[in-house]
Design an enzyme around this catalytic site. Structure first.
Site, PDB file in Angstrom:
ATOM      1  N   GLU A  56     -56.498  52.699  24.670  1.00  0.00           N
ATOM      2  CA  GLU A  56     -55.431  52.939  25.690  1.00  0.00           C
ATOM      3  C   GLU A  56     -54.517  52.071  25.770  1.00  0.00           C
ATOM      4  O   GLU A  56     -54.474  51.118  25.139  1.00  0.00           O
ATOM      5  CB  GLU A  56     -56.170  53.294  27.223  1.00  0.00           C
ATOM      6  CG  GLU A  56     -56.611  51.917  27.521  1.00  0.00           C
ATOM      7  CD  GLU A  56     -56.567  52.039  29.207  1.00  0.00           C
ATOM      8  OE1 GLU A  56     -55.798  52.194  29.676  1.00  0.00           O
ATOM      9  OE2 GLU A  56     -57.678  51.961  29.588  1.00  0.00           O
ATOM     10  N   LYS A  96     -64.473  48.554  38.274  1.00  0.00           N
ATOM     11  CA  LYS A  96     -64.344  47.272  39.523  1.00  0.00           C
ATOM     12  C   LYS A  96     -64.716  47.849  40.759  1.00  0.00           C
ATOM     13  O   LYS A  96     -64.562  49.040  41.110  1.00  0.00           O
ATOM     14  CB  LYS A  96     -62.801  46.998  39.405  1.00  0.00           C
ATOM     15  CG  LYS A  96     -62.237  46.304  38.200  1.00  0.00           C
ATOM     16  CD  LYS A  96     -60.952  45.556  38.628  1.00  0.00           C
ATOM     17  CE  LYS A  96     -60.414  45.018  37.319  1.00  0.00           C
ATOM     18  NZ  LYS A  96     -59.994  46.049  36.179  1.00  0.00           N
TER      19      LYS A  96
HETATM   20  N1  PSU Z   1     -59.285  50.184  36.004  1.00  0.00           N
HETATM   21  C1  PSU Z   1     -59.103  48.874  35.202  1.00  0.00           C
HETATM   22  N2  PSU Z   1     -58.371  48.495  34.383  1.00  0.00           N
HETATM   23  C2  PSU Z   1     -57.414  49.409  34.051  1.00  0.00           C
HETATM   24  C3  PSU Z   1     -57.358  50.902  34.765  1.00  0.00           C
HETATM   25  C4  PSU Z   1     -58.236  51.057  35.558  1.00  0.00           C
HETATM   26  O1  PSU Z   1     -60.290  48.175  35.751  1.00  0.00           O
HETATM   27  O2  PSU Z   1     -56.383  49.093  33.263  1.00  0.00           O
HETATM   28  C5  PSU Z   1     -56.475  51.916  34.152  1.00  0.00           C
HETATM   29  C6  PSU Z   1     -56.928  53.004  33.126  1.00  0.00           C
HETATM   30  O3  PSU Z   1     -56.162  53.338  32.153  1.00  0.00           O
HETATM   31  C7  PSU Z   1     -57.587  53.917  34.092  1.00  0.00           C
HETATM   32  C8  PSU Z   1     -56.413  54.231  35.232  1.00  0.00           C
HETATM   33  O4  PSU Z   1     -57.544  55.143  33.202  1.00  0.00           O
HETATM   34  O5  PSU Z   1     -55.930  52.599  35.407  1.00  0.00           O
HETATM   35  C9  PSU Z   1     -57.047  54.882  36.081  1.00  0.00           C
HETATM   36  O6  PSU Z   1     -55.837  54.886  37.294  1.00  0.00           O
HETATM   37  P1  PSU Z   1     -56.178  56.014  38.481  1.00  0.00           P
HETATM   38  O7  PSU Z   1     -56.891  54.981  39.260  1.00  0.00           O
HETATM   39  O8  PSU Z   1     -54.923  56.025  39.137  1.00  0.00           O
HETATM   40  O9  PSU Z   1     -56.573  57.184  37.823  1.00  0.00           O
END
Ligand code: PSU
Ligand code: MN
Length: 303
Positions: A25, A160
């Site tokens: 990604e 996390k």
């Molecule tokens: N959690 C992490 N590292 C990340 C992300 C999430 O520990 O880099 C990033 C990933 O790209 C994930 C996105 O798909 O954040 C999720 O964002 P949201 O919570 O806005 O859906």
């Protein structure tokens, strides 16, 4: 082929001849880590996939084109621009593409584009999930919905504890997403190997991961599979230290009224600052560890 999609020649050749490919990604590049560590890590992860006998396909939106496989210049561009690049989830694709804009793909959009290209295995760091307090904010990452519908295996280091891990597992159960612990019965919590929550199944080899995913694909169940791979012991963080940093970051987010798509990047950046960069070193190591497992699993899937 989808007229919005560009598959890099090397990736196209690998797919056409049945050789293993691993998707990566780009939100982790533009929003998940600071420059220049983000670019260095992205290139190291690609090299790790190659060393594991597979072809890397880093995914992003560049000038409105959905890209499966980026050049080093494109990775440098996404890393250098950082947060200026739109964080692109499913709902962002139509406007970004129509405008010819750039977008850093989350787990959700990386799965979408990987599936369009015919890539089955995807390695990342952490996924989004059900946020703490979601019972009032309704902040649930689109990543969980995508795992329910899109047939891609996502290999991560768990989630996390900025999230509510228990509710995240409940949501995945409702949506029919298998949650596998690689070499563990317990959901790893990204920086640490343990969370206190049980996964659905423990699997100990890439061969068995591939067999389970092949069965899911061949039954036509339609959804993805979540593989959670604990951070190597030597890089894991002290749970009390990381929990304190997370609590502090959550408190600041609430005081500053951070919400919506800004929440996750804000929390990740604050945790890194509060832990003085130690969390970044762990973050890099767990992504490399997931890339190794993804390459091995992709090889078993094509064998
Ligand atoms: N959690 C992490 N590292 C990340 C992300 C999430 O520990 O880099 C990033 C990933 O790209 C994930 C996105 O798909 O954040 C999720 O964002 P949201 O919570 O806005 O859906
Ligand atoms: Mn959200």
């Amino acid at each position: 082929m989808n007229k919005y999609l560009d598959i890099a020649p090397e990736v196209q050749e690998a797919l056409a001849s049945g050789r293993p490919v691993v998707a990566l990604e780009s939100t982790i590049i533009s929003h998940g880590m600071p420059y220049p560590q983000n670019v260095e890590t992205a290139l190291r992860v690609e090299q790790t996939i190659r060393d594991g006998g597979a072809v890397p396909a880093t995914i992003a939106i560049i000038s409105g084109r959905l890209k499966a496989g980026l050049s080093h210049e494109e990775i440098e561009h996404l890393g250098r621009k950082g947060r200026e690049v739109a964080k692109a989830s499913r709902r962002d694709l139509p406007v970004l593409v129509a405008r010819g804009a750039d977008g850093a793909t989350t787990v959700t959009t990386t799965m979408i584009i990987a599936a369009m290209a015919g890539i089955k295995v995807f390695a990342t760091g952490g996924i989004g999930g059900v946020h703490r307090g979601a019972e009032t904010t309704m902040d649930i990452s689109a990543d969980l919905e995508e795992l329910a519908h899109t047939p891609v295996m996502v290999i991560c280091a768990g989630a996390k504890s900025i999230l509510d891990l228990g509710l995240t597992l409940e949501y995945l159960e409702t949506k029919g997403v298998p949650v596998i612990g690689y070499g563990t019965d317990e959901l790893p919590a990204f920086y640490t190997r343990r969370s206190g929550f049980k996964v659905d199944y423990r699997i100990d080899t890439p061969e068995e991961l591939a067999a389970a995913f092949r069965a899911e694909l061949e039954m036509g169940l339609g959804g993805g599979m979540l593989v959670t791979n604990p951070i190597p012991e030597e890089y894991s963080m002290d749970p009390d230290r990381i929990d304190a940093a997370i609590e502090q970051a959550l408190k600041e987010a609430s005081e500053q009224g951070i919400h919506g798509k800004d929440t996750t990047p804000f929390l990740l950046a604050r945790i890194k600052d509060i832990t003085g960069g130690d969390s970044l070193a762990s973050n890099i190591q767990l992504v490399l560890n997931n890339a190794r497992l993804a390459a091995a699993t992709a090889r078993c899937l094509t064998a």
